[in-house]
Write a protein that holds these residues in place. Structure first.
Motif, short mmCIF file in Angstrom:
data_model
loop_
_atom_site.label_atom_id
_atom_site.label_comp_id
_atom_site.label_asym_id
_atom_site.label_seq_id
_atom_site.Cartn_x
_atom_site.Cartn_y
_atom_site.Cartn_z
N GLY A 78 -2.86 12.38 11.20
CA GLY A 78 -3.34 11.71 12.29
C GLY A 78 -5.02 12.30 12.21
N LEU A 79 -5.53 11.96 13.22
CA LEU A 79 -6.87 12.18 13.39
C LEU A 79 -7.16 13.56 13.53
CD1 LEU A 79 -8.53 9.23 15.15
CD2 LEU A 79 -9.15 10.13 12.92
N VAL A 130 -8.57 1.85 11.68
CA VAL A 130 -7.91 2.87 10.66
C VAL A 130 -6.74 3.27 11.53
CG1 VAL A 130 -8.01 4.87 9.12
CG2 VAL A 130 -9.70 2.82 8.79
N PHE A 188 -10.43 1.81 2.14
CA PHE A 188 -9.60 1.52 3.33
C PHE A 188 -8.29 2.18 3.05
CE2 PHE A 188 -6.43 -1.10 5.21
CZ PHE A 188 -6.69 -0.96 6.70
N ALA A 189 -7.56 1.79 1.66
CA ALA A 189 -6.53 2.22 1.15
C ALA A 189 -6.28 3.78 1.36
CB ALA A 189 -6.10 1.84 -0.07
N LEU A 220 0.86 -1.09 -0.16
CA LEU A 220 -0.22 -0.15 -0.19
C LEU A 220 0.84 1.07 -0.06
CD1 LEU A 220 -2.94 0.84 0.33
CD2 LEU A 220 -2.55 1.23 2.92
N PHE A 275 -8.13 6.04 3.07
CA PHE A 275 -8.47 6.33 4.48
C PHE A 275 -6.96 6.38 5.20
CE2 PHE A 275 -13.09 6.15 4.30
CZ PHE A 275 -13.11 7.08 3.39
N ALA A 276 -6.43 4.88 5.05
CA ALA A 276 -5.38 4.62 5.80
C ALA A 276 -4.24 5.45 5.57
CB ALA A 276 -5.11 3.15 5.53
N HIS A 298 -2.89 3.51 11.60
CA HIS A 298 -2.32 4.85 11.51
C HIS A 298 -0.95 4.67 12.65
CE1 HIS A 298 -1.13 8.75 12.02
NE2 HIS A 298 -1.80 8.99 13.09
N LEU A 311 -19.05 1.24 12.50
CA LEU A 311 -18.15 2.65 12.04
C LEU A 311 -17.36 2.89 12.88
CD1 LEU A 311 -20.97 5.21 11.01
CD2 LEU A 311 -19.41 4.00 9.66
N LEU A 340 -4.55 9.06 6.92
CA LEU A 340 -4.29 9.12 8.47
C LEU A 340 -3.01 9.24 8.55
CD1 LEU A 340 -7.01 7.04 10.28
CD2 LEU A 340 -6.76 9.70 9.90
N GLN A 341 -2.00 8.59 7.51
CA GLN A 341 -0.61 8.79 7.84
C GLN A 341 -0.06 10.03 7.51
OE1 GLN A 341 1.79 5.26 6.74
NE2 GLN A 341 0.32 4.32 8.10
N PHE A 396 -12.77 11.15 9.22
CA PHE A 396 -14.04 10.79 10.05
C PHE A 396 -15.43 11.21 9.38
CE2 PHE A 396 -16.92 12.12 13.40
CZ PHE A 396 -16.41 11.01 14.53
N ILE A 439 -16.18 8.34 6.80
CA ILE A 439 -16.71 7.05 7.52
C ILE A 439 -17.91 7.26 8.20
CG2 ILE A 439 -16.23 5.31 9.12
CD1 ILE A 439 -13.29 5.80 8.87
N ALA A 440 -18.24 8.46 8.80
CA ALA A 440 -19.57 8.61 9.35
C ALA A 440 -20.42 8.72 8.21
CB ALA A 440 -19.60 9.85 10.21
#
Lengths: 103, 670, 488
Positions: free
Chosen positions: C415-416, B188, C404-405, B72, C407-408, B192, B181, C411-412, C425, C428-429
């Motif tokens: 961060g959130l 995730v 997933f790819a 990835l 979003f992951a 991270h 969710l 986040l790298q 966020f 996803i919601a």
């Protein structure tokens, strides 16, 4: 104000006039004309930047403009064809009347 | 014979293959589809037993087999299989109970025109559940988890001719997705934070000490440890799947599916998945436990949610009249017990209860299915009665299940697992509230189960259908007998020595059980049984419309409980109100901001007609209905901006351009 | 550097194959097939067109990634090859689906215009110079306008075409004006030189205007809010296979082109720092578009009763996630973005394909027109279920791993607790909201009983094979994402 700035001013004005026309005319063909005007404003930019650049450049600006004019012509052809298609259905070319699809 | 961990994937793969066969079989090929499904389950059971042998050779080891799935850009995503006693016991349980349910379905679904499709879905469901169990990666677990959700959607809505069934299926899928969710977000985030989602990976996995320390040490701005936040997010998924308060609303509605499905969902698989997930990631849940400066510990939340669920489920079950709904709420309650056990630090007790519960709850559901099948789909226990004579086998096995669930001492497995949980709750040093909630639930459980048996099997038949009932063929009763035997024999796992506990967690120090606590719970069970018998057994109901003695004594409380504590109504009132406000806000934005600024964009008036557009509302009941309608009306406001006027569209381009330029300019050009 | 025309021809073999194919289609129809029935003429056109796309695909795969060509005008890196392969496959699927579904009049012209649009897409995927980028974009856009308005007998189609044209023409004018400003600022139209020039020029107000103008066109191409308004009308009004092409291949090509433009070209002025409070740069603008698309797409979809409009709003919502992928591409590479866009395209083509087949047997506009599909055609219902669930992001289908790819990787980045994190966020919601409206479609198709007058649907063989292939690919790419992600 040097010539380049003048040219840019004119092209910006041209762009805005075209935009105003496209946003306000009810006649679809005039909207189309407005868009063509906007394209030509960009063309004027290309020529001005090319002509008044301090360093001598290859003729990219001019070439770009030639292609852009060709594209504009093609766009006009397609646009007029679509206008005719609309005319066949609603017997006029008022843009406001084409509101079948919405929501 | 042992099964090495590399080949662990065979266990979920076999039912998956059966599902594929079932999907490709035309509806005429009933024998092929059913025999493929059952053969696959039996084979998976044999393999699971081999895996159990392998796992018990060294109970402390976590045997893993990991492989790279894909790259990835910034890192590889790896998957793997994990074999330890927890995996092995779960596999054996799921495949064993699953096999019995499959056999029972042969008889129960015999007359259904979509027989092959049913076995296809059942196999898919079992495969997905086994995928959850064998996974060594949270990602693969999540994939299987979602497949379980999808399969349950298909199964609950299997009788799609019933509108309630379709609505229940949708509600189950959406409610559990709300929890998912959280799980997805936690996953995730974990990826991270750690760059991997493997549980065990030779020291680099997320459940291994290095990772746990790193997650625990870093804290968020609100003072929570990262591990707490991730744990709680993942717990959201378990709350949805395991029907914990406040997302339990889907579980009773899921009763609309065929009864073997209820057994599969409520006993062996779907609801157990949440408890299993939390037990699996227990090291992560526990990571913050010894860190004293934190505002809250993940396990504390788990314990209280579990305790509330255990009590609430038992209370509601007291006032239900539908056999399957009583069992459904008792499942909610028992799942609360399991969560409570994990929360107070004893995941071993939770898994023990999960295993015993799987057997006796499957037994109870299949017994209820047997009754319903015999009584021509009459599920209201007020209209049954007097079945102990004509349905001897069903009655006796059902009674065994009832006593196991009620926790009748010594002979029944449910007693020992419940005892383990109460013991752990007693030993918890944070609070004793969960223990008191649990003890109350024990009384109530004994009470409502006594009522269920008394009303269904004793007295005289109170409806025509119940009068005609007779015992079902062997294909349905033999699984009952086997399950009843298991419900008793599983006591051996805990008595005379706590063998299972020792195998699952050899380090766990099991103190000798507090005798006084055991005596207390025995007294409480007796109290519940006695009260139930006094109210419902002694004075048997004579006709279906006779008033309920409890309702006569405490009418308002009973009505409240019968309405399932008004949860659906509560959700309608709160979330509905909330989205009302949201809609009003959006409406205001629409009228003043959007409208004023972009009045040139669109003439909104002509689209008022859109607001009253009604569509597809037949499914969800009050709560969901209200919420979704409100959310949809927010959507309609947005869709009204779509006037169909080309000029409006073009103006938005110009406007958007100007706004974006201004934003960037005001943001500051260096 | 002297232009080497032989090298150019070698590099552009796929495009040559497509153009020749289009001309052969027209000539064949004019000369050989004019006495055949309309149906036969359509079928022969589709066959020739499909063959030329397959030839182009073969050339693309065989040539592989060989770097810049023709003095840097084109860049055949891994992204270009993957995207060219992707748009060719999507165009092929669209073409095969149109065989059984499109109106047969002027079939040859329809096929030829699809091929011309595909030439535009493949050039977009490789362009590394502003002029070629503009020409490729216009070639694709003009063809798509024609395709959208192709069904002259239906007023809706003409209206969709006109709206699409006016919106697109306006966006093109903005794009050209932005390009002219960039040319003036940097003195070049080659991306590497522009990047070098910007590196020591930095940000300026004029560049802001130019960048935003480019982003307006990008927003149009990606159907990102607030430049999304054309999408629902066009998806509803255009012929089904045109809508499928607009939703799939055109998106993939657009995202490839603009990612290349933005990262290698204007990467210096990205104004990265999703964490810092710096607004100068295009990343914040893209994030803004992403957030508003997620918002408007998901909420707008809730109100729809027309299945095609619903797909349009879902496209807007997906554009939000894809834009996040564009921001991510600077760090994580274009892999996640490409995976998402390609699999999204597959699912959309498939969904439109099902709609097309159903529409041939009767109307298919309202969601309720899909009622009882499982009885009318189990194959269609099964395929539709896979497409819709993939759009909804249910694992193990490809749609989930795209999300997933992206979003992951996002986040790298920060961060959130950063704007990117908040967008993840939000996305996803919103996927729970999205599930609701996707389930509305599925419920009609899988659960509801068919209308009394609904008959069984006969699925033409090419359409059946194409749909099954698309569904299979979604499953395959979901289970083995490295098939796509491994290309980078």
């Amino acid at each position: 104000m040097n010539t380049l700035q003048l040219c840019l001013l004119i092209s910006s004005a041209l762009f805005c006039i075209g935009l105003a026309g496209a946003l306000s005319r009810t006649n679809t063909i005039l909207v189309l004309l407005g868009i063509e005007l906007m394209l030509n404003a960009a063309n004027l930019n290309f020529i001005a930047f090319w002509r008044f650049n301090p360093a001598p450049l290859p003729a990219t600006g001019v070439i770009f403009v030639i292609f852009a004019i060709a594209v504009a012509a093609a766009e006009a052809a397609v646009g007029l064809a679509l206008v005719i298609a609309i005319y066949r259905h609603q017997q006029n070319i008022r843009l406001q009347d084409a509101t079948r699809l919405k929501g | 014979m042992t099964l090495s961990v590399q080949h662990l994937w065979l266990i979920p793969a076999l039912p998956l293959l059966a599902a594929a066969i079932g999907a490709l079989t035309p509806s005429g090929g009933r024998t092929l589809a059913a025999s493929a499904a059952i053969a696959a389950m039996v084979a998976a059971f044999v393999l699971s037993c081999c895996a159990l042998v392998a796992a018990l050779a060294d109970p402390t080891a976590n045997l893993t087999y990991n492989f790279t799935w894909f790259d990835l850009g910034t890192g590889a995503v790896r998957l793997g299989w994990l074999l330890n006693p927890l995996t092995a016991f779960m596999c054996v349980m799921v495949t064993f109970v699953g096999t019995l349910i499959f056999v029972f379905s042969l008889g129960y679904m015999h007359d259904d025109e979509n027989f092959t499709r049913f076995f296809c879905f059942l196999s898919l469901f079992a495969a997905a559940m086994l995928g959850i169990v064998v996974s060594n990666s949270l990602l693969f677990l999540f994939v299987s988890w979602e497949l379980v959700g999808l399969a349950s959607y298909l199964l609950i809505g299997f009788w799609f001719q019933k509108p309630e069934a379709a609505a229940a299926a949708k509600k189950a899928f959406i409610t559990t997705r709300i929890g998912d969710l959280g799980l997805l977000l936690g996953m995730v985030w974990l990826y991270h934070a750690r760059g991997t989602l493997l549980f065990f990976d030779g020291g680099a996995g997320v459940l291994e000490p290095a990772s746990l320390t790193a997650l625990m040490v870093s804290t968020l701005s609100c003072g929570l440890a990262v591990s707490t936040a991730i744990s709680l997010l993942i717990f959201c998924g378990a709350v949805g799947k395991s029907g914990q308060f406040p997302l339990h609303v889907w579980l009773p509605d899921a009763m609309e599916g065929p009864t073997p499905v209820s057994a599969l969902i409520h006993a062996a698989t779907m609801v157990a998945a949440g408890v299993f997930l939390i037990a699996r990631i227990y090291p992560l849940m526990e990571a913050d436990y010894h860190h004293h400066n934190l505002p809250i510990h993940a396990l504390t939340v788990v314990a209280f949610i579990g305790a509330i669920t255990a009590l609430m489920g038992a209370l509601i079950a007291v006032a239900q009249n539908d056999i399957k709904r009583v069992l459904a709420f008792s499942t909610v309650s028992q799942l609360g017990f399991m969560m409570l056990a994990i929360g107070v630090g004893s995941w071993v007790a939770a898994i023990f209860h999960l295993l015993t519960h799987a057997f006796f709850k499957a037994l109870l559901f299949l017994g209820a299915g047997s009754v319903i099948h015999a009584a021509h789909h009459e599920q209201d226990m007020r209209k049954l009665g007097g079945l102990s004579g004509p349905m001897r086998v069903t009655f006796l096995t059902f009674a065994v299940g009832m006593m196991a669930l009620a926790g009748v001492p010594f002979l029944f497995s449910g007693f020992w697992s419940k005892e383990a949980i109460l013991h752990a709750a007693h030993a918890w040093d944070v609070s004793h509230i969960p223990l008191y909630f649990g003890l109350t639930a024990v009384v109530l459980t004994a009470f409502y189960m006594t009522r269920l048996v008394a009303e269904t099997f004793f007295g005289k038949p109170r409806s025509h259908a119940a009068g005609l009932a007779h015992e079902n063929p062997a294909v349905m009763t033999v699984p009952l007998v086997i399950l009843a035997a298991c419900a008793i024999l599983l006591s051996l796992l805990a008595w005379p020595t706590p063998w299972l506990q020792h195998q699952l967690d050899p380090q766990a120090h099991t103190e000798p059980g507090g005798l006084s606590l055991m005596m207390l719970s025995i007294v409480l069970v007796a109290l519940g049984l006695g009260a139930g018998w006094a109210l419902y057994g002694r004075l048997l109901r004579t006709n279906a419309s006779a008033p309920d003695p409890l309702a006569a004594a405490l009418p308002r409380l009973h009505a409240f409980l019968a309405a399932r504590m008004m949860f659906d109504e509560l959700y309608a009132a709160t979330f509905g109100r909330l989205s009302n406000g949201l809609a009003a806000l959006a409406d205001g934005l629409d009228r003043y901001v959007w409208g004023g600024l972009v009045n040139l964009v669109a003439r909104l008036g002509q689209f008022g007609g859109l607001v009253n557009r009604e569509a597809d509302e037949d499914g969800l009941n009050a709560g969901f209905d209200a919420v979704s309608r409100k959310v949809r009306s927010v959507g309609q406001i947005y869709s009204r901006a779509q006037t169909g006027e080309t000029h409006g569209y073009l103006r938005v381009i110009a406007l958007g351009f100007v706004v974006l330029v201004l934003l960037v300019m005001l943001g500051g050009v260096r | 550097m002297s232009p080497d025309y032989l090298e150019l021809l070698h590099a552009l073999m796929p495009e040559a194959a497509l153009v020749i194919g289009a001309l052969v289609v027209l000539g064949f129809d004019l000369v050989v097939a004019k006495r055949d029935t309309l149906e036969e003429r359509m079928n022969s056109s589709v066959t020739i067109g499909a063959l030329s796309i397959v030839a182009a695909l073969w050339h693309t795969v065989r040539a592989g990634a060989f770097g810049p060509a023709f003095g840097g005008v084109l860049n055949f890196d891994h992204l270009a090859v993957a995207a060219r392969g992707g748009v060719l496959v999507l165009a092929l699927l669209t073409l095969l689906l149109s065989a059984g579904t499109a109106h047969a009049r002027h079939g040859a012209e329809y096929v030829a215009v699809i091929l011309f649009a595909t030439v535009g897409f493949t050039l977009m995927a490789a362009a590394q110079q502003l002029l070629l980028a503009f020409l490729a974009l216009e070639l694709a856009s003009l063809s798509l306008y024609v395709l959208a308005g192709f069904d002259k007998s239906r007023p809706a189609s003409a209206e969709a075409g006109l709206k699409y044209f006016l919106f697109g023409g306006m966006a093109a004018a903005f794009l050209l004006f932005g390009f002219s400003l960039i040319y003036g600022l940097t003195g070049s139209i080659e991306l590497p030189q522009i990047a070098a020039q910007l590196a020591h020029q930095g940000m300026s107000p004029l560049l802001v205007v130019a960048l935003v103008m480019v982003l307006v066109a990008f927003g149009f191409k990606a159907s990102a809010a607030p430049f999304h308004l054309w999408a629902p009308d066009v998806y509803e009004g255009a012929p089904v296979s045109s809508a499928a092409l607009i939703a799939s291949a055109s998106k993939l090509a657009g995202f490839t082109l603009f990612t290349r433009l933005l990262w290698p070209g204007f990467g210096i002025v990205a104004g990265i720092a999703p964490t810092a409070h710096v607004w100068a740069g295009w990343v914040p603008v893209v994030l803004l578009l992403s957030g508003s698309s997620l918002f408007i797409g998901n909420l707008g979809a809730l109100a729809q009763t027309n299945v095609r409009r619903l797909l349009a709003y879902s496209a807007i919502a997906h554009a939000g996630a894809l834009l996040l992928g564009v921001v991510v591409a600077g760090r994580a590479g274009p892999g996640p973005l490409f995976y998402y866009a390609a699999t999204y395209g597959l699912a959309t083509v498939g969904a439109f394909g099902v709609i097309g087949v159903v529409a041939k047997a009767g109307a298919c506009q309202k969601i309720t027109d899909l009622a009882g599909l499982h009885r009318r055609s189990p194959l269609l219902a099964g395929c539709l279920m896979i497409f819709i669930l993939s759009l909804a992001g249910v694992p193990p289908l490809a749609g989930f791993f795209g999300k997933f790819a992206v979003f992951a990787a996002a986040l790298q980045l920060g961060g959130l607790a950063s704007p990117v994190g908040w967008l993840v966020f939000l996305a996803i919601a919103f996927s729970a909201v999205a599930l609701y409206y996707y389930l509305v479609i599925l419920k009609q198709a899988l659960v509801t009983a068919p209308a009394a007058d609904a008959s069984r649907i006969a699925v033409p063989a090419p359409a059946a094979i194409t749909l099954a292939a698309a569904a299979l690919m979604l499953l395959l790419f979901g289970i083995f994402p490295s098939l796509l992600l491994g290309m980078f």
